[in-house]
Design a protein around this motif. Structure first.
Motif, PDB file in Angstrom:
ATOM      1  N   UNK A   7      -2.181  -0.205  -7.294  1.00 59.56           N
ATOM      2  CA  UNK A   7      -3.200   0.941  -7.835  1.00 59.56           C
ATOM      3  C   UNK A   7      -4.161   1.068  -6.782  1.00 59.56           C
ATOM      4  N   UNK A   8      -5.051   0.205  -6.672  1.00 57.53           N
ATOM      5  CA  UNK A   8      -6.054   0.275  -5.445  1.00 57.53           C
ATOM      6  C   UNK A   8      -5.423   0.818  -4.235  1.00 57.53           C
ATOM      7  N   UNK A   9      -4.161   0.213  -3.853  1.00 59.94           N
ATOM      8  CA  UNK A   9      -3.762   0.603  -2.611  1.00 59.94           C
ATOM      9  C   UNK A   9      -3.357   2.090  -2.715  1.00 59.94           C
ATOM     10  N   UNK A  10      -2.528   2.492  -3.552  1.00 61.45           N
ATOM     11  CA  UNK A  10      -2.160   3.816  -3.756  1.00 61.45           C
ATOM     12  C   UNK A  10      -3.424   4.862  -3.743  1.00 61.45           C
ATOM     13  N   UNK A  11      -4.294   4.202  -4.318  1.00 60.51           N
ATOM     14  CA  UNK A  11      -5.648   5.231  -4.141  1.00 60.51           C
ATOM     15  C   UNK A  11      -6.050   5.514  -2.754  1.00 60.51           C
ATOM     16  N   UNK A  12      -6.091   4.193  -2.000  1.00 60.59           N
ATOM     17  CA  UNK A  12      -6.596   4.309  -0.473  1.00 60.59           C
ATOM     18  C   UNK A  12      -5.778   5.357   0.088  1.00 60.59           C
ATOM     19  N   UNK A  13      -4.366   5.239  -0.229  1.00 56.76           N
ATOM     20  CA  UNK A  13      -3.475   6.193   0.444  1.00 56.76           C
ATOM     21  C   UNK A  13      -3.803   7.602   0.203  1.00 56.76           C
ATOM     22  N   UNK A  14      -4.051   7.759  -1.204  1.00 60.92           N
ATOM     23  CA  UNK A  14      -4.452   9.064  -1.605  1.00 60.92           C
ATOM     24  C   UNK A  14      -5.603   9.759  -1.020  1.00 60.92           C
ATOM     25  N   UNK A  15      -6.865   8.939  -0.856  1.00 60.76           N
ATOM     26  CA  UNK A  15      -7.850   9.264   0.130  1.00 60.76           C
ATOM     27  C   UNK A  15      -7.909   9.234   1.593  1.00 60.76           C
ATOM     28  N   UNK A  16      -7.043   8.763   1.913  1.00 62.38           N
ATOM     29  CA  UNK A  16      -6.687   8.746   3.377  1.00 62.38           C
ATOM     30  C   UNK A  16      -7.244   7.654   4.042  1.00 62.38           C
ATOM     31  N   UNK A  17      -7.585   6.608   3.549  1.00 64.98           N
ATOM     32  CA  UNK A  17      -7.911   5.303   4.123  1.00 64.98           C
ATOM     33  C   UNK A  17      -6.903   4.396   4.289  1.00 64.98           C
ATOM     34  N   UNK A  18      -5.615   4.725   4.001  1.00 65.60           N
ATOM     35  CA  UNK A  18      -4.512   3.765   4.153  1.00 65.60           C
ATOM     36  C   UNK A  18      -3.156   4.558   4.189  1.00 65.60           C
ATOM     37  N   UNK A  19      -2.015   3.925   4.761  1.00 66.64           N
ATOM     38  CA  UNK A  19      -0.827   4.527   4.795  1.00 66.64           C
ATOM     39  C   UNK A  19       0.184   3.330   4.282  1.00 66.64           C
ATOM     40  N   UNK A  20       1.411   3.932   3.990  1.00 68.61           N
ATOM     41  CA  UNK A  20       2.486   3.281   3.551  1.00 68.61           C
ATOM     42  C   UNK A  20       3.793   3.650   3.841  1.00 68.61           C
ATOM     43  N   UNK A  21       4.584   2.738   3.689  1.00 68.50           N
ATOM     44  CA  UNK A  21       6.119   3.022   3.951  1.00 68.50           C
ATOM     45  C   UNK A  21       6.854   2.862   2.540  1.00 68.50           C
ATOM     46  N   UNK A  22       6.055   2.790   1.466  1.00 65.04           N
ATOM     47  CA  UNK A  22       6.521   2.529   0.108  1.00 65.04           C
ATOM     48  C   UNK A  22       6.752   1.343  -0.251  1.00 65.04           C
ATOM     49  N   UNK A  23       6.726   0.242   0.712  1.00 58.86           N
ATOM     50  CA  UNK A  23       6.529  -1.157   0.530  1.00 58.86           C
ATOM     51  C   UNK A  23       5.492  -1.971   0.908  1.00 58.86           C
TER      52      UNK A  23
END
Length: 257
Positions: free
Chosen positions: A52-68
């Motif tokens: 959840x924290x990681x997805x939040x960072x993605x949402x706010x533009x602080x992180x990227x993800x490839x789904x895994x």
């Protein structure tokens, strides 16, 4: 700072913010990409919470993800830049270190101790065509750079002994001091001399000299130092030509801190 942090009552703390910051800090050179499970293991939170924290960072533009896997994005740099822009110390020392740099022709920096790492918060623009040393915001283990020596030398002995006992003395070059007793002796020497020197402990070909940056009450607020090519000066030349410039700068700064 630590005393003030301890004085804050627990009911006033936002634990979620602290966990979110720990998630960001989990990423480093050894862990540039992490899964939620790995973040959970590194931070002590559950995999579900980490996700959840990681997805939040993605949402706010602080992180990227490839789904895994997840990784930090450049927006995270705003957090550190906010300190460099708002803190008084980096702005205050800049004209002083710039003058030392022009007089010496060398790279001059100011750093602070953050736990077991030295963080570089101000840096001169060296007159050299190719500048050397550590960029703003760089974090390095304190035992391998000269500012670490002089800031440890300024500590009270009980705190210093605790620090040494808890520190990981990793090797970076064949010259790195990895023995706690040898490091302690180097710190004590820096304390007696009023300055410190190291050679090729983090990077081959570089050496450093530094002095403690103290405020008007004598409390250590950081370190002011130079990063030099290892063969550019003899130890005597550093003591006779460069060290007086550093001492003059810290004495001029002391009434202002």
């Amino acid at each position: 700072m630590a005393d003030k942090a301890q004085a804050i009552e627990k009911r006033d703390l936002i634990e979620g913010l602290g966990r979110g910051l720990r998630v960001i800090e989990a990423f480093d050179d050894e862990h540039p990409r992490l899964t939620p499970s790995q973040v959970g293991a590194l931070t002590g939170i559950t995999r579900t919470a980490a996700r959840r924290y990681l997805l939040s960072l993605v949402h706010f533009g602080y992180a990227g993800s490839d789904g895994r896997q997840f990784w930090l994005l450049p927006r995270v740099l705003r957090l550190g830049q906010s300190y460099l822009g708002a803190a008084r110390l980096p702005r205050l020392v800049q004209p002083f270190i710039q003058r030392v740099s022009m007089e010496s022709g060398e790279t001059v920096n100011v750093s602070v101790l953050d736990g077991h790492e030295v963080v570089y918060i101000a840096r001169s623009n060296s007159p050299r065509l190719v500048s050397i040393g550590y960029h703003l915001g760089a974090r390095v283990p304190a035992h391998v750079v000269t500012p670490g020596l002089v800031m440890l030398a300024a500590m009270e002995e009980p705190a210093r002994e605790t620090w040494i006992a808890e520190h990981n003395f990793s090797a970076f070059t064949p010259h790195t001091v990895t023995d706690a007793s040898v490091f302690r002796a180097s710190v004590e020497e820096a304390q007696a001399l009023g300055y410190g020197m190291t050679t090729q402990q983090l990077d081959i070909g570089l050496r450093g000299v530094a002095v403690a940056l103290r405020d008007r009450k004598g409390a250590c607020k950081g370190a002011l130092g130079m990063t030099l090519p290892a063969t550019a000066f003899t130890t005597e030349q550093i003591r006779d030509r460069l060290l007086p410039l550093l001492n003059e700068a810290v004495q001029a700064l002391r009434p202002l801190l």
